[in-house]
Scaffold this active site. Sequence first.
Site, mmCIF file in Angstrom:
data_model
loop_
_atom_site.group_PDB
_atom_site.id
_atom_site.type_symbol
_atom_site.label_atom_id
_atom_site.label_comp_id
_atom_site.label_asym_id
_atom_site.label_seq_id
_atom_site.Cartn_x
_atom_site.Cartn_y
_atom_site.Cartn_z
ATOM 1 N N THR A 1 80.531 91.857 -37.587
ATOM 2 C CA THR A 1 79.607 92.884 -37.525
ATOM 3 C C THR A 1 80.572 94.400 -37.487
ATOM 4 O OG1 THR A 1 78.443 92.390 -35.045
ATOM 5 C CG2 THR A 1 78.979 93.939 -35.194
ATOM 6 N N ARG B 1 66.789 84.537 -33.310
ATOM 7 C CA ARG B 1 68.097 85.232 -32.790
ATOM 8 C C ARG B 1 68.554 86.190 -32.729
ATOM 9 N NH1 ARG B 1 73.834 86.261 -33.742
ATOM 10 N NH2 ARG B 1 75.184 85.635 -31.811
ATOM 11 N N GLY C 1 72.078 88.957 -31.696
ATOM 12 C CA GLY C 1 72.977 88.969 -30.570
ATOM 13 C C GLY C 1 73.286 89.793 -30.048
ATOM 14 N N ASP C 2 74.674 89.639 -29.310
ATOM 15 C CA ASP C 2 75.106 91.500 -28.588
ATOM 16 C C ASP C 2 75.099 92.107 -28.705
ATOM 17 O OD1 ASP C 2 77.031 90.322 -30.203
ATOM 18 O OD2 ASP C 2 78.221 91.312 -29.002
ATOM 19 N N THR D 1 82.584 92.787 -31.302
ATOM 20 C CA THR D 1 82.011 92.088 -32.704
ATOM 21 C C THR D 1 82.635 90.588 -32.174
ATOM 22 O OG1 THR D 1 83.119 91.343 -34.656
ATOM 23 C CG2 THR D 1 83.983 92.553 -33.186
ATOM 24 N N GLY D 2 82.012 89.813 -32.220
ATOM 25 C CA GLY D 2 82.300 88.558 -31.779
ATOM 26 C C GLY D 2 81.237 87.495 -31.607
ATOM 27 N N GLY E 1 78.486 86.513 -30.380
ATOM 28 C CA GLY E 1 77.932 87.415 -29.276
ATOM 29 C C GLY E 1 77.374 86.746 -28.351
#
Length: 317
Positions: A183, A211, A213-214, A234-235, A237
């Site tokens: 991200t 899907r 993510g965060d 970032t990572g 999520g």
Amino acid sequence: MSSDSPVPPSSGPWTLLVHGGAGAMTRDLLTAEQDATARAGLNAALDAGVAELERSGSALDAVEAAVRVLEDDPHFNAGRGAVFTYEGRIELDAAIMDGSSRDAGAVAGVTTTRNPVGLARAVMEKSPHVLLSREGADRFAVEQGVEQVEQDYFMTAERRRQLEELKARPDGSYYDVDMKYGTVGAVALDAQGHVAAATSTGGLTGKRWARIGDSPLIGAGTYADDRGCAVSATGAGEFFIRVGVGHEIAARVRMMGETPDEAARAVFGEIAAMGGVGGVIVAAPGGGTAIHFNTPGLYRGKATSDGERQVAIYGDE
């Protein structure tokens, strides 16, 4: 992007932080060319955000401008150069938040908007909603005159190769477990003491079933509150969603009096205990900042009004 309305005179220092994703970046993994192009992209994002801070003084304008540059750079997983879904499509997520008002906008699963962060801002400013998704977000983008492109614009040969490599794995993995292509995001403190955050992503290589993510979830991957701080994450999520990373860090700063670094480290203790990895950048109204990650590397950069300027990738920088 920027408003034409008069801007109050600058009265304090400003700070801008950007990231291009946390992941398995090590000196022996990246080629010299990959290292150089990543640093050039981060520097270009800092240049764009700094120009806004120096011209308009707006943290919100600065984070949008910085993220737009990273979305246009095919070396990062956002906008052009985003990773492919399992079905070979591009589905983009983004969010932006203004810490002075806690206004926020976000989009998930958009497919034809060149700069999803700009669409997220349009959702914030021109709709009664915070989060729009998929076909509805695409329709809103057209109605608002946000620049549209064909899916081919986003697709690169390297990202397609990564998908094919992933699908050929005998273990049947359908996502980028190594998280090499993360991200992008930015946080800023402007001279008026306001903070803002923005985040944009193509998600995980091989993601399925629409899907999300965060990144587009306010309070998880993106959050800004002048009473606490601004956060872009970032990572992995799914872990960031479960912990509510952005809001949790801001709440610790606001209500416990922790520094951004103390708050980030505490929240990452929870993330790590659950098995999650990634990174955050944080900027607080008091001038405090944090860059924290528990992966081998994080594409990152920082610029301040007193002349500090740094760009880094690896954990030992």
